[in-house]
Scaffold this motif. Structure first.
Motif, PDB file in Angstrom:
ATOM      1  N   LEU A 174      -6.700 -18.773  74.875  1.00  0.00           N
ATOM      2  CA  LEU A 174      -7.237 -18.851  76.237  1.00  0.00           C
ATOM      3  C   LEU A 174      -8.076 -20.132  76.258  1.00  0.00           C
ATOM      4  O   LEU A 174      -9.182 -20.167  75.732  1.00  0.00           O
ATOM      5  CB  LEU A 174      -8.097 -17.615  76.532  1.00  0.00           C
ATOM      6  CG  LEU A 174      -8.755 -17.558  77.912  1.00  0.00           C
ATOM      7  CD1 LEU A 174      -7.708 -17.499  79.026  1.00  0.00           C
ATOM      8  CD2 LEU A 174      -9.699 -16.365  78.024  1.00  0.00           C
ATOM      9  N   VAL A 175      -7.481 -21.189  76.816  1.00  0.00           N
ATOM     10  CA  VAL A 175      -8.085 -22.521  76.691  1.00  0.00           C
ATOM     11  C   VAL A 175      -9.032 -22.808  77.856  1.00  0.00           C
ATOM     12  O   VAL A 175      -8.634 -22.742  79.024  1.00  0.00           O
ATOM     13  CB  VAL A 175      -6.980 -23.603  76.628  1.00  0.00           C
ATOM     14  CG1 VAL A 175      -7.594 -25.003  76.599  1.00  0.00           C
ATOM     15  CG2 VAL A 175      -6.098 -23.390  75.401  1.00  0.00           C
ATOM     16  N   CYS A 176     -10.279 -23.112  77.530  1.00  0.00           N
ATOM     17  CA  CYS A 176     -11.274 -23.463  78.556  1.00  0.00           C
ATOM     18  C   CYS A 176     -12.029 -24.721  78.135  1.00  0.00           C
ATOM     19  O   CYS A 176     -13.238 -24.820  78.348  1.00  0.00           O
ATOM     20  CB  CYS A 176     -12.288 -22.342  78.732  1.00  0.00           C
ATOM     21  SG  CYS A 176     -11.577 -20.727  78.951  1.00  0.00           S
ATOM     22  N   HIS A 177     -11.353 -25.663  77.502  1.00  0.00           N
ATOM     23  CA  HIS A 177     -12.055 -26.862  77.044  1.00  0.00           C
ATOM     24  C   HIS A 177     -12.439 -27.753  78.225  1.00  0.00           C
ATOM     25  O   HIS A 177     -11.680 -27.881  79.184  1.00  0.00           O
ATOM     26  CB  HIS A 177     -11.180 -27.660  76.071  1.00  0.00           C
ATOM     27  CG  HIS A 177     -11.119 -27.022  74.718  1.00  0.00           C
ATOM     28  ND1 HIS A 177     -12.240 -26.797  73.957  1.00  0.00           N
ATOM     29  CD2 HIS A 177     -10.078 -26.535  74.001  1.00  0.00           C
ATOM     30  CE1 HIS A 177     -11.887 -26.216  72.822  1.00  0.00           C
ATOM     31  NE2 HIS A 177     -10.580 -26.037  72.829  1.00  0.00           N
ATOM     32  N   VAL A 178     -13.628 -28.333  78.103  1.00  0.00           N
ATOM     33  CA  VAL A 178     -14.129 -29.192  79.180  1.00  0.00           C
ATOM     34  C   VAL A 178     -14.520 -30.569  78.620  1.00  0.00           C
ATOM     35  O   VAL A 178     -14.770 -30.711  77.429  1.00  0.00           O
ATOM     36  CB  VAL A 178     -15.351 -28.558  79.889  1.00  0.00           C
ATOM     37  CG1 VAL A 178     -14.920 -27.423  80.785  1.00  0.00           C
ATOM     38  CG2 VAL A 178     -16.404 -28.078  78.895  1.00  0.00           C
ATOM     39  N   LEU A 179     -14.563 -31.552  79.522  1.00  0.00           N
ATOM     40  CA  LEU A 179     -14.851 -32.940  79.138  1.00  0.00           C
ATOM     41  C   LEU A 179     -16.165 -33.388  79.781  1.00  0.00           C
ATOM     42  O   LEU A 179     -16.404 -33.104  80.964  1.00  0.00           O
ATOM     43  CB  LEU A 179     -13.707 -33.850  79.611  1.00  0.00           C
ATOM     44  CG  LEU A 179     -12.303 -33.409  79.162  1.00  0.00           C
ATOM     45  CD1 LEU A 179     -11.226 -34.243  79.864  1.00  0.00           C
ATOM     46  CD2 LEU A 179     -12.155 -33.538  77.638  1.00  0.00           C
ATOM     47  N   VAL A 180     -16.980 -34.059  79.008  1.00  0.00           N
ATOM     48  CA  VAL A 180     -18.332 -34.389  79.482  1.00  0.00           C
ATOM     49  C   VAL A 180     -18.366 -35.457  80.596  1.00  0.00           C
ATOM     50  O   VAL A 180     -19.029 -35.246  81.617  1.00  0.00           O
ATOM     51  CB  VAL A 180     -19.246 -34.820  78.304  1.00  0.00           C
ATOM     52  CG1 VAL A 180     -20.613 -35.252  78.809  1.00  0.00           C
ATOM     53  CG2 VAL A 180     -19.394 -33.697  77.295  1.00  0.00           C
ATOM     54  N   PRO A 181     -17.655 -36.606  80.464  1.00  0.00           N
ATOM     55  CA  PRO A 181     -17.854 -37.656  81.477  1.00  0.00           C
ATOM     56  C   PRO A 181     -17.616 -37.208  82.932  1.00  0.00           C
ATOM     57  O   PRO A 181     -18.421 -37.568  83.804  1.00  0.00           O
ATOM     58  CB  PRO A 181     -16.877 -38.767  81.049  1.00  0.00           C
ATOM     59  CG  PRO A 181     -16.782 -38.586  79.565  1.00  0.00           C
ATOM     60  CD  PRO A 181     -16.810 -37.099  79.354  1.00  0.00           C
ATOM     61  N   PRO A 182     -16.584 -36.381  83.235  1.00  0.00           N
ATOM     62  CA  PRO A 182     -16.434 -35.983  84.637  1.00  0.00           C
ATOM     63  C   PRO A 182     -17.616 -35.160  85.161  1.00  0.00           C
ATOM     64  O   PRO A 182     -17.971 -35.259  86.349  1.00  0.00           O
ATOM     65  CB  PRO A 182     -15.156 -35.127  84.639  1.00  0.00           C
ATOM     66  CG  PRO A 182     -14.421 -35.535  83.413  1.00  0.00           C
ATOM     67  CD  PRO A 182     -15.468 -35.884  82.408  1.00  0.00           C
ATOM     68  N   SER A 294     -11.498 -32.556  84.626  1.00  0.00           N
ATOM     69  CA  SER A 294     -12.638 -32.344  83.739  1.00  0.00           C
ATOM     70  C   SER A 294     -12.341 -31.345  82.623  1.00  0.00           C
ATOM     71  O   SER A 294     -13.258 -30.907  81.932  1.00  0.00           O
ATOM     72  CB  SER A 294     -13.828 -31.829  84.550  1.00  0.00           C
ATOM     73  OG  SER A 294     -13.569 -30.508  84.999  1.00  0.00           O
ATOM     74  N   GLY A 295     -11.063 -30.948  82.466  1.00  0.00           N
ATOM     75  CA  GLY A 295     -10.752 -29.974  81.423  1.00  0.00           C
ATOM     76  C   GLY A 295      -9.425 -30.281  80.757  1.00  0.00           C
ATOM     77  O   GLY A 295      -8.780 -31.297  81.040  1.00  0.00           O
ATOM     78  N   LEU A 296      -9.041 -29.411  79.849  1.00  0.00           N
ATOM     79  CA  LEU A 296      -7.768 -29.569  79.142  1.00  0.00           C
ATOM     80  C   LEU A 296      -6.925 -28.324  79.331  1.00  0.00           C
ATOM     81  O   LEU A 296      -7.450 -27.205  79.336  1.00  0.00           O
ATOM     82  CB  LEU A 296      -8.026 -29.769  77.643  1.00  0.00           C
ATOM     83  CG  LEU A 296      -8.819 -31.014  77.228  1.00  0.00           C
ATOM     84  CD1 LEU A 296      -9.100 -30.988  75.725  1.00  0.00           C
ATOM     85  CD2 LEU A 296      -8.066 -32.300  77.606  1.00  0.00           C
ATOM     86  N   LYS A 297      -5.615 -28.516  79.482  1.00  0.00           N
ATOM     87  CA  LYS A 297      -4.703 -27.369  79.452  1.00  0.00           C
ATOM     88  C   LYS A 297      -3.544 -27.699  78.530  1.00  0.00           C
ATOM     89  O   LYS A 297      -3.286 -28.888  78.240  1.00  0.00           O
ATOM     90  CB  LYS A 297      -4.228 -26.998  80.855  1.00  0.00           C
ATOM     91  CG  LYS A 297      -3.318 -27.999  81.492  1.00  0.00           C
ATOM     92  CD  LYS A 297      -2.716 -27.414  82.778  1.00  0.00           C
ATOM     93  CE  LYS A 297      -1.631 -28.350  83.266  1.00  0.00           C
ATOM     94  NZ  LYS A 297      -1.071 -28.012  84.543  1.00  0.00           N
ATOM     95  N   LEU A 298      -2.859 -26.671  78.067  1.00  0.00           N
ATOM     96  CA  LEU A 298      -1.769 -26.903  77.118  1.00  0.00           C
ATOM     97  C   LEU A 298      -0.618 -27.651  77.791  1.00  0.00           C
ATOM     98  O   LEU A 298      -0.269 -27.367  78.936  1.00  0.00           O
ATOM     99  CB  LEU A 298      -1.280 -25.563  76.561  1.00  0.00           C
ATOM    100  CG  LEU A 298      -2.267 -24.905  75.583  1.00  0.00           C
ATOM    101  CD1 LEU A 298      -1.951 -23.433  75.391  1.00  0.00           C
ATOM    102  CD2 LEU A 298      -2.252 -25.628  74.243  1.00  0.00           C
ATOM    103  N   ARG A 299      -0.037 -28.596  77.076  1.00  0.00           N
ATOM    104  CA  ARG A 299       1.136 -29.307  77.590  1.00  0.00           C
ATOM    105  C   ARG A 299       2.315 -28.348  77.622  1.00  0.00           C
ATOM    106  O   ARG A 299       2.305 -27.314  76.946  1.00  0.00           O
ATOM    107  CB  ARG A 299       1.483 -30.479  76.663  1.00  0.00           C
ATOM    108  CG  ARG A 299       0.555 -31.641  76.812  1.00  0.00           C
ATOM    109  CD  ARG A 299       1.114 -32.871  76.128  1.00  0.00           C
ATOM    110  NE  ARG A 299       0.144 -33.950  76.183  1.00  0.00           N
ATOM    111  CZ  ARG A 299      -0.009 -34.762  77.234  1.00  0.00           C
ATOM    112  NH1 ARG A 299       0.768 -34.641  78.306  1.00  0.00           N
ATOM    113  NH2 ARG A 299      -0.922 -35.726  77.223  1.00  0.00           N
ATOM    114  N   LYS A 300       3.350 -28.734  78.383  1.00  0.00           N
ATOM    115  CA  LYS A 300       4.542 -27.879  78.533  1.00  0.00           C
ATOM    116  C   LYS A 300       5.103 -27.473  77.182  1.00  0.00           C
ATOM    117  O   LYS A 300       5.498 -26.324  76.966  1.00  0.00           O
ATOM    118  CB  LYS A 300       5.614 -28.621  79.320  1.00  0.00           C
ATOM    119  CG  LYS A 300       5.569 -28.331  80.792  1.00  0.00           C
ATOM    120  CD  LYS A 300       6.959 -28.511  81.436  1.00  0.00           C
ATOM    121  CE  LYS A 300       6.856 -28.331  82.931  1.00  0.00           C
ATOM    122  NZ  LYS A 300       6.738 -29.615  83.636  1.00  0.00           N
ATOM    123  N   SER A 301       5.122 -28.432  76.250  1.00  0.00           N
ATOM    124  CA  SER A 301       5.738 -28.151  74.942  1.00  0.00           C
ATOM    125  C   SER A 301       4.950 -27.106  74.142  1.00  0.00           C
ATOM    126  O   SER A 301       5.440 -26.589  73.147  1.00  0.00           O
ATOM    127  CB  SER A 301       5.862 -29.438  74.143  1.00  0.00           C
ATOM    128  OG  SER A 301       4.666 -30.164  74.224  1.00  0.00           O
TER     129      SER A 301
END
Ligand code: SF4
Lengths: 382, 81
Positions: A174-182, A294-301
């Motif tokens: 369950l991916v909820c990664h976030v990125l700081v700069p945005p 501002s986040g990451l999600k899994l690529r199609k592959s």
């Protein structure tokens, strides 16, 4: 190298002396890393600074910024039959709309506390080797609650790639990664943000590099220093910010005060696996709403490892407790001690909001080191 | 989750699917994944986050920082006397 070398009291005094000479503020400096929040309060760095400098804490606690809907989802997945749910310990007591993961665990959910995403992969590997009954078709699954910033995403990416390589069907995340700069963009786009300088999180920059901070410094006219966690690291960072403010330059920049660890381009090995496994997506943040890219999600592959596709969710409209000022704390608008509930109805044994729960949360940091913080406020009010 | 303390690499094992190592964090020994730090060797200090070494501490730079501070401290003391 013993880390005590970066806490030598003589060097601390020297840096504090230089800061006192140059801090002609009043200036407000934001730091944006839960580890730094705690280090600042634990070492009493805020106590050493002159009254012309105020430190506020931004959205730097990964547990605190994970949105309530993700906690609700996590509880639903963890409570599904046959699921082994793997999470960092900090997430257990973060309030969802209806309870938290700790309650789900006491109701029988199999929730395991992990120190690294690799443990979730190993649990899945072990369980799958036990026999055919442990697989996706029969509903037995291991799910990783993948939260955190740029720093944690490479660890998640490695666990997921290993799962793919070993065709581990029973593993998902369950991916909820976030990125700081945005998030910083969102904060600094508010004309009333009130921040004069920024300490950028050393470990986030160690992974992702600090080029994006160069552009934030220039576009928003905010001097930035990349800093670490030891007293000398933090004070060198603060000094680097106020030297820019004192010089009153029209163009500010991002200065690397963590040069023995972080480089401008970050860790390219980690970035390349993150890029293989994830793509950038819009993401919602607790207290900040949905922020573009501002986040990451899994690529199609890698989509077959997405827990969102494997479970049915009952939709719950997330409701934040209205008395909690977490949104203002996470944007540096107030410090935790300025929240009326702080230390009264809200404390670590009875947290109202996420920042009081996590080891990295600003409210918890102030509570733990409360007497020092309160003394500082009293000094400021005199 | 952020382990601010760098750990010293005691041993490296490349026999499994991942390059792993054991690191000493001030007396606490932990397994660390070294996949993202291919340049790290035994004896180096690594910054570790959620079980992964994310950077090698650049010892020369760290010493330079401390030496500069030390010189300034001595200068300051002379100026004060
Ligand atoms: S002290 Fe408690 S109620 Fe106030 S902002 Fe922090 S978590 Fe929310």
């Amino acid at each position: 190298m013993p880390t005590t070398d970066f806490g030598d009291p003589r060097h601390v005094s020297l840096l504090v002396e230089q800061i006192r000479k140059k801090a002609v503020g009043p200036w407000t400096i934001m730091e944006v890393c839960g580890g730094q929040t705690h280090a600042i309060l634990r070492y009493g760095i805020d106590q050493l600074l002159p009254d012309s400098l105020r430190i506020v804490h931004g959205p730097g606690c990964p547990v605190c910024v994970t949105p309530m809907e993700s906690i609700d989802r996590a509880i639903q997945i963890a409570s599904s039959p046959g699921v082994v749910f793997c999470t960092f310990g900090d997430m257990l007591r973060v309030p969802g709309s209806r309870g938290d993961l700790m309650q789900a665990r006491s109701n029988g959910a199999d929730i395991r506390i992990i120190q690294t995403p690799l443990e979730a992969y190993r649990i899945a590997l072990e369980e799958s080797s036990r026999g055919a009954e442990f697989d996706r078709k029969s509903g037995r699954q291991v799910v990783l609650f993948a939260i955190g910033f740029e720093t944690t995403a490479p660890a998640t990416a490695m666990a997921i790639r290993l799962a793919k390589q070993s065709q581990l069907d029973c593993f998902s995340a369950l991916v909820c990664h976030v990125l700081v700069p945005p998030a910083l963009e969102a904060i600094f786009s508010d004309p009333l943000h009130g921040i004069d300088g920024l300490l950028a999180a050393g470990h986030v920059c160690t992974i992702a590099g600090y080029r994006p901070y160069e552009s934030i410094a220039q576009r928003h006219s905010i001097p930035i220093a990349i800093t670490g966690f030891e007293p000398v690291d933090l004070l060198r960072g603060i000094l680097a910010v106020i030297e820019q403010l004192q010089a009153g330059r029209s163009k500010f920049s991002a200065v690397n005060s963590y040069e023995h660890i972080a480089g401008i381009d970050g860790n390219i090995h980690a970035q390349s696996l993150v890029d293989e496994v994830f793509e950038i997506s819009d993401q919602s943040w607790r207290g900040m709403g949905s922020l573009p890219r501002s986040g990451l999600k899994l690529r199609k592959s890698y989509a077959s490892f997405d827990a969102n596709h494997r479970f049915e969710f009952e939709s719950v409209v997330p409701r934040e407790p209205s008395i909690c000022r977490a949104a203002d704390v996470l944007r540096g608008k107030i410090r935790p001690i300025e929240c009326p509930e702080f230390g009264k109805r809200c404390n670590p044994s009875n947290p109202i909001g996420a920042p009081m729960v996590s080891n990295e949360g600003a409210c918890a940091a102030y509570y733990i080191y409360q007497s020092l913080a309160v003394r500082k406020t009293q000094t400021l009010e005199i | 989750m952020c382990l601010a303390i760098p750990g010293q690499i005691l041993s490296i094992d490349t026999g499994g699917p991942l390059r792993m190592g054991r690191a000493d964090f001030g007396g606490v020994i932990q397994d660390v994944c070294l996949e993202y730090t291919p340049d790290i060797s035994v004896g180096d200090y690594a910054v570790v986050h959620v079980g992964f070494a994310i950077a090698k501490l650049n010892m020369e730079r760290a010493k330079d920082i401390l030496a500069t501070l030390e010189n300034l401290t001595i200068e300051q003391r002379h100026a004060d006397n």
